[in-house]
Design an enzyme around this catalytic site. Structure first.
Site, PDB file in Angstrom:
ATOM      1  N   TRP A 439       3.428  -0.667  -0.977  1.00  0.00           N
ATOM      2  CA  TRP A 439       3.336   0.761  -0.622  1.00  0.00           C
ATOM      3  C   TRP A 439       1.932   1.168  -0.182  1.00  0.00           C
ATOM      4  O   TRP A 439       0.985   0.434  -0.352  1.00  0.00           O
ATOM      5  CB  TRP A 439       3.918   1.668  -1.694  1.00  0.00           C
ATOM      6  CG  TRP A 439       3.306   1.664  -3.083  1.00  0.00           C
ATOM      7  CD1 TRP A 439       2.078   1.226  -3.457  1.00  0.00           C
ATOM      8  CD2 TRP A 439       3.939   2.157  -4.271  1.00  0.00           C
ATOM      9  NE1 TRP A 439       1.905   1.419  -4.797  1.00  0.00           N
ATOM     10  CE2 TRP A 439       3.018   1.990  -5.323  1.00  0.00           C
ATOM     11  CE3 TRP A 439       5.189   2.737  -4.543  1.00  0.00           C
ATOM     12  CZ2 TRP A 439       3.311   2.372  -6.639  1.00  0.00           C
ATOM     13  CZ3 TRP A 439       5.473   3.117  -5.851  1.00  0.00           C
ATOM     14  CH2 TRP A 439       4.545   2.929  -6.879  1.00  0.00           C
ATOM     15  N   GLU A 440       1.873   2.337   0.436  1.00  0.00           N
ATOM     16  CA  GLU A 440       0.642   2.856   1.070  1.00  0.00           C
ATOM     17  C   GLU A 440       0.110   1.890   2.125  1.00  0.00           C
ATOM     18  O   GLU A 440      -1.099   1.706   2.270  1.00  0.00           O
ATOM     19  CB  GLU A 440      -0.451   3.147   0.027  1.00  0.00           C
ATOM     20  CG  GLU A 440      -0.135   4.238  -0.960  1.00  0.00           C
ATOM     21  CD  GLU A 440       0.059   5.617  -0.334  1.00  0.00           C
ATOM     22  OE1 GLU A 440      -0.299   5.817   0.843  1.00  0.00           O
ATOM     23  OE2 GLU A 440       0.609   6.482  -1.030  1.00  0.00           O
ATOM     24  N   GLY A 441       0.997   1.274   2.865  1.00  0.00           N
ATOM     25  CA  GLY A 441       0.565   0.329   3.897  1.00  0.00           C
ATOM     26  C   GLY A 441       0.629  -1.085   3.368  1.00  0.00           C
ATOM     27  O   GLY A 441      -0.196  -1.475   2.544  1.00  0.00           O
TER      28      GLY A 441
END
Lengths: 619, 259
Positions: A439-441
């Site tokens: 998550w978050e990239g």
């Protein structure tokens, strides 16, 4: 039963001796952030983490969240724990005093995020998302929006979310289909469906403030046509009271590999009232101002899980009696020796610890620069610090979370069969750590961010913010006999990093695949050098504190560094083993972990061809 | 209502404790020190009484300068001010010495109520409330699991093995409270940040007019002759289930008078 104790001693070392966080107090707005105060804050938060959140970690994982008819119920105890967390005012930690925040430095928040993640990652996601939403509104919202929403979010009585992903698009947000139609009164009506929305629905707070990426009717295609909207679960009346339910409903929650106490929701927006945040069609860039902070936070999740995994593996390795030391029994009075005598167990423990402590040091350095970038009166200093943060953000996100997964796996390995069964509690760390790499990239995207965006930015200016201090340090210490064992391997690895950088810059211009195919390897090489830069400084400080001069002599009595001399030099006898441990760990890092840079260098120099040669149909 | 809470800094409960020869004092140097966990209940009760009835809470602590961190925690929880009694002559004090020093400090304070934790987790004598009450000539109510202030007097429940005994008492009085009387709050972030701004005064024995000959190791009425570590715990008893396990567990528990 798992154990956790916040690593306050190490944090104190990093803040006071390594990054000199006492300079924070000189920055405008941080007048109260004295080292003593920061210590006190982190100590009390450690209590909250250890006594309130950690005991709910395993039960929260077993139970998970429940969904029924649009309502999400969090695991037993979570709601009450959140109420106490809010009552004590922790959500306000690093928020702006203008909106009732406590205005503490970002350095503190970053280190706090590690502790929260160690104690209970699933729980920590709820306040983390609120912080993300708060940041986006704070940076880009109108004064009216800020006044209406921020104080309650800072207080924690309202929470926040970030609604980006849709069923057909995650990493490529240019494909977002959710749309927003302008209304006569200046508001918008938002319609569409979002998935994987952490904290999208829960029972912690009376209102949830969604930040939603959507398209205006006339928006250009791709990422340049995305705008950011604030959509509350309950509409907010003029006087601040809650009005009608807005058109946003939770359509279900996901069953996941880990963090099962964190609700991961499908959110359906149906003609929901929304407010534009920032400028039309600038949603992606607005989102990224908070995304960078969130990525650092996710890095700390990896670090937090690595730390708690290490603590449990260490405890088990010391108490579990199994086999004998190969040369002779080390504890002949016992039935067998504890695991800790076995070289391979020590290798695993030190791999966990040297990476964890090196990463924490890097986090301290990045945190300090976050604060300098925002609060220093001199624009040149702000720019320099901001550059360094931007450069290291993908490194922190990716390397820390990869380490989180590797370290939690090593903890399972040390526990053997007992690590694999649920009851022991360490396999949960592996499952929880896994999401931080995604998550978050996703971590692959972090590599692309590093080589594709950060390296070339401002003609390599960001890169110089890191290369220059490392080169200066190496030059200043190149003839230091005491530090030679650390400086020499670091210089070699740094040389490889420079060469690899030059290759990627040249080849990447010609063919972007050349840069992309080695970006993850390059990021890892970068991270190993960055941690090496931290470790050499930690070794230097520790040798100094123990009064050990060149050739192992004590600076205190001119002779061997006896225990007494070390104690006299350090001042506090309980600090002696701390610094001795640091030096041993530094040696492990330079001799056992940093050499990975050799293979990474070879891999990078092999370029894209081996990766790209096989046609798509050949897979 | 003016309340004084007596607190002590102790060695962290989880730390491995060492007693140092020749006088077998606890080694406080090589381990982490914290606010005595039982005192958290006393601080919480005092802050709640203040919130309900007004007045101020003063934290009183005897200890070295370093004990300020325990005092700050009490201030962060909501106490208003603090008085430290710090004097090298106090090292090695037994209950009497401590009671003399604290009562000397109390003489200079205004209070309706003195609240203490049931005991410290390190020395574990539990004698201090009685010793203070004796010197100050005040009523003493110990081991309370409920305190209520109404119409100028105090109603309390004193915990016993079988239940509790209810007492009434006028003020001023000395009380000690047990774990479970309340749930101590986590200090709020505001409280933490504000704790350092609250007044903290330090006095030595001369300022308090306490006779140094009667305190410390020299003035102690008791002396630790020797210490012995407890015997190592015996291995647990395993009951394999051959169909009679439940019966044997019941017998075991009955034998230990647990059921």
């Amino acid at each position: 039963m798992t154990v956790y104790k916040a690593p306050l001693r190490d944090i104190r070392f990093i803040l006071k001796e390594l990054v000199h966080a006492e300079q924070l107090v000189d920055l405008p707005g941080y007048e109260e952030a004295t080292p003593d105060q920061i210590d006190f804050v982190l100590e009390e938060l450690a209590g909250v983490c250890q006594e309130l959140l950690f005991p709910l970690n395993q039960s929260g994982d077993e139970e998970g969240c429940h969904y029924e008819d649009g309502v999400v119920t969090t695991p037993a105890g979570f709601k009450e724990a959140y109420a106490k967390y809010v009552e004590a005012g922790w959500p306000a930690m690093a928020c702006d005093p203008e909106y009732d925040g406590m205005g503490l430095p970002k350095t503190v928040r970053l280190l706090a995020e590690e502790m929260l993640s160690s104690a209970n990652l699933a729980f920590s996601v709820y306040p983390l998302l609120t912080t993300g939403a708060y940041t986006a509104i704070f940076k880009h919202g109108t004064d009216e929006l800020k006044r209406a929403y921020l104080p309650r979010m800072v207080e924690g009585s309202w929470s926040g979310t970030m609604c980006l992903t849709e069923a057909h698009c995650g990493t490529d947000l240019g494909l977002v289909r959710t749309r927003a139609i302008p209304q006569d009164d200046g508001s918008y009506r938002v319609t569409g469906s979002k998935i994987f929305i952490s904290s999208g629905e829960h029972d912690f707070t009376e209102n949830i403030i969604h930040l939603v990426l959507a398209r205006l009717p006339d928006a250009p295609s791709g990422t340049r046509g995305i705008s950011l909207f604030l959509v509350p679960k309950f509409l907010v009346n003029e006087d601040g009271s809650l009005g009608e339910r807005n058109g946003v409903v939770c359509g279900g929650i996901e069953k996941k590999m880990g963090v099962s106490g964190s609700s991961t929701c499908v959110l359906n927006f149906d003609d929901a009232v929304g407010h534009l945040v920032g400028e039309p069609n600038r949603g992606m860039s607005h989102m990224f101002t908070m995304m960078n902070a969130a990525r650092l936070g996710v890095g700390m999740q990896g670090l937090g899980l690595a730390e708690v995994a290490y603590q449990n593996a260490r405890a088990y390795a010391k108490e579990r009696l199994q086999g004998r030391a190969l040369r002779e029994p080390r504890y002949p009075e016992r039935e067998a020796d504890p695991l800790i005598v076995h070289p391979d167990v020590r290798r695993m423990l030190l791999t966990m610890r040297a990476n964890t402590e090196g990463a924490r040091a890097l986090a301290g350095w990045v945190g300090l620069n976050l604060d300098l970038a925002e609060h220093h009166p001199d624009p040149a200093v702000r720019e320099e610090a901001g550059d360094l943060v931007d450069l290291l953000t993908p490194v922190v996100k990716s390397y820390f979370t990869d380490h989180g997964f590797l370290a939690t796996n090593l903890a399972v390995q040390i526990h053997g069969g007992h690590g694999y069964i649920r009851e022991t509690g360490v396999e949960q760390f592996v499952r929880d750590a896994r999401i931080a790499q995604i998550w978050e990239g996703a971590n692959g995207v972090q590599g692309l961010d590093l080589v594709g965006r950060k390296l070339g930015m401002h003609n390599g200016r960001l890169l110089r913010r890191f290369f220059h201090p490392v080169a200066a340090y190496l030059e200043a210490h190149q003839n230091d006999p005491l530090l030679g064992e650390f400086v020499a391997p670091l210089a070699k690895a740094f040389g490889r990093l420079q060469q690899a950088t030059a290759r990627i810059a040249q080849q990447g211009l010609r063919d972007p695949d050349e840069a992309a195919a080695v970006s993850s390897d390059y990021l890892r090489l970068f991270a190993l050098v960055a941690l090496g830069y931290m470790w050499v400084q930690m070794a230097e400080i520790s040798l100094e504190r123990l009064g050990i001069g060149s050739s192992g002599e004590s600076r205190v009595n001119g002779g061997q560094a006896t225990a007494d001399a070390a104690a006299a030099s350090v001042g506090d006898p309980k600090d002696v083993p701390f610094y001795q441990g640091k030096i041993a760990c530094a040696r492990f890092y330079f001799q056992k972990l940093l050499p990975e840079t050799s293979s990474l260098f070879a891999v990078i120099m092999a370029g894209a061809a081996p990766v790209m040669a096989l046609g798509d149909e050949g897979f | 209502m003016e309340i004084v809470v007596c607190v002590k800094q102790v060695v962290d409960t989880e730390a491995e404790k060492k007693l140092l020869a020749p006088d077998w004092r606890l080694d406080r140097q090589s381990v982490e020190n914290v606010l005595n966990p039982y005192d958290e209940y006393a601080v919480e009760e005092a802050v709640r009484l203040k919130e309900a009835h007004g007045g101020e809470v003063t934290v009183l602590c005897m200890g070295p300068e370093d004990a300020q961190s325990a005092v700050r925690k009490a201030l962060a929880m909501g106490a208003d001010r603090a008085l430290m009694v710090t004097d090298p002559a106090l090292a090695g004090s037994d209950t009497q010495g401590t009671a003399l020093a604290l009562s000397g400090a109390l003489a200079g304070l205004t209070y309706d109520l003195v609240i203490l934790g049931i005991m410290s987790t390190d020395a574990q004598t539990g004698q201090l409330p009685s010793a203070l009450g004796d010197i100050l000539d005040l009523p003493v109510l110990t081991a309370l699991n409920m305190m209520k202030f109404e119409d100028g007097s105090l109603t309390v429940h004193r915990q016993t093995d079988q239940g509790y005994v209810a007492y009434g008492c006028g003020l001023p009085a000395v009380c000690s409270v047990v774990k479970g009387i309340n749930e101590p709050r986590y200090p709020s972030l505001k409280g933490i940040m504000g704790a350092k701004k609250k007044p903290l005064e330090t006095k030595d024995l001369a300022e308090l007019g306490v006779d140094t000959a009667r305190v410390g190791g020299a003035g102690a009425l008791t002396k630790v002759l020797s210490t012995t570590a407890p015997p190592p715990r015996k291995a647990g008893q395993k009951i394999e289930d051959d169909g009679t396990a439940a019966q044997r567990i019941v017998e075991f528990l009955a034998g230990e008078k647990i059921i």
